[in-house]
Design a protein around this motif. Sequence first.
Motif, PDB file in Angstrom:
ATOM      1  N   PHE A 133       0.833  -1.200   0.000  1.00 55.86           N
ATOM      2  CA  PHE A 133       0.000   0.000   0.000  1.00 55.86           C
ATOM      3  C   PHE A 133       0.871   1.256   0.000  1.00 55.86           C
ATOM      4  N   LEU A 134       1.944   1.244   0.771  1.00 57.39           N
ATOM      5  CA  LEU A 134       2.870   2.369   0.796  1.00 57.39           C
ATOM      6  C   LEU A 134       3.509   2.568  -0.574  1.00 57.39           C
ATOM      7  N   GLY A 135       3.866   1.489  -1.227  1.00 59.48           N
ATOM      8  CA  GLY A 135       4.446   1.589  -2.560  1.00 59.48           C
ATOM      9  C   GLY A 135       3.476   2.196  -3.565  1.00 59.48           C
ATOM     10  N   LEU A 136       2.214   1.790  -3.489  1.00 63.12           N
ATOM     11  CA  LEU A 136       1.213   2.380  -4.384  1.00 63.12           C
ATOM     12  C   LEU A 136       1.046   3.872  -4.132  1.00 63.12           C
ATOM     13  N   LEU A 137       1.017   4.268  -2.874  1.00 63.99           N
ATOM     14  CA  LEU A 137       0.882   5.688  -2.557  1.00 63.99           C
ATOM     15  C   LEU A 137       2.089   6.491  -3.021  1.00 63.99           C
ATOM     16  N   ILE A 138       3.275   5.928  -2.885  1.00 58.59           N
ATOM     17  CA  ILE A 138       4.481   6.631  -3.337  1.00 58.59           C
ATOM     18  C   ILE A 138       4.454   6.815  -4.849  1.00 58.59           C
ATOM     19  N   VAL A 139       4.068   5.776  -5.580  1.00 55.53           N
ATOM     20  CA  VAL A 139       3.989   5.879  -7.039  1.00 55.53           C
ATOM     21  C   VAL A 139       2.947   6.913  -7.449  1.00 55.53           C
ATOM     22  N   ARG A 140       1.806   6.901  -6.790  1.00 56.71           N
ATOM     23  CA  ARG A 140       0.742   7.866  -7.128  1.00 56.71           C
ATOM     24  C   ARG A 140       1.192   9.293  -6.840  1.00 56.71           C
ATOM     25  N   CYS A 141       1.865   9.510  -5.717  1.00 56.64           N
ATOM     26  CA  CYS A 141       2.326  10.861  -5.382  1.00 56.64           C
ATOM     27  C   CYS A 141       3.371  11.351  -6.378  1.00 56.64           C
ATOM     28  N   PHE A 142       4.290  10.479  -6.786  1.00 56.62           N
ATOM     29  CA  PHE A 142       5.285  10.894  -7.766  1.00 56.62           C
ATOM     30  C   PHE A 142       4.642  11.187  -9.119  1.00 56.62           C
TER      31      PHE A 142
END
Length: 78
Positions: A40-49
């Motif tokens: 979930f953290l990885g998905l949020l990081i990708v979305r923010c970038f």
Amino acid sequence: MADDVLSSTVSASGSALPVTSSMTLEQKAAFVFVLFLFFFLGLLIVRCFRILLDPYRSMPSTTWTDYMEKDTFDYRIA
């Protein structure tokens, strides 16, 4: 010499059962939960970038005020 250490360790513990390195159910559940949080953290990081690299792509071209103004004009005509 290694056999002496192993036999003294087994005899000191009082049981000759082999120690298994398997995880308990609680440890497995915690492990799966932590993996889910990392995913979930990885998905949020990708979305923010992606938002940081192209912020205007995620914004709609029209806003709700455009529809509001059209609706008020329609009501004023009728």
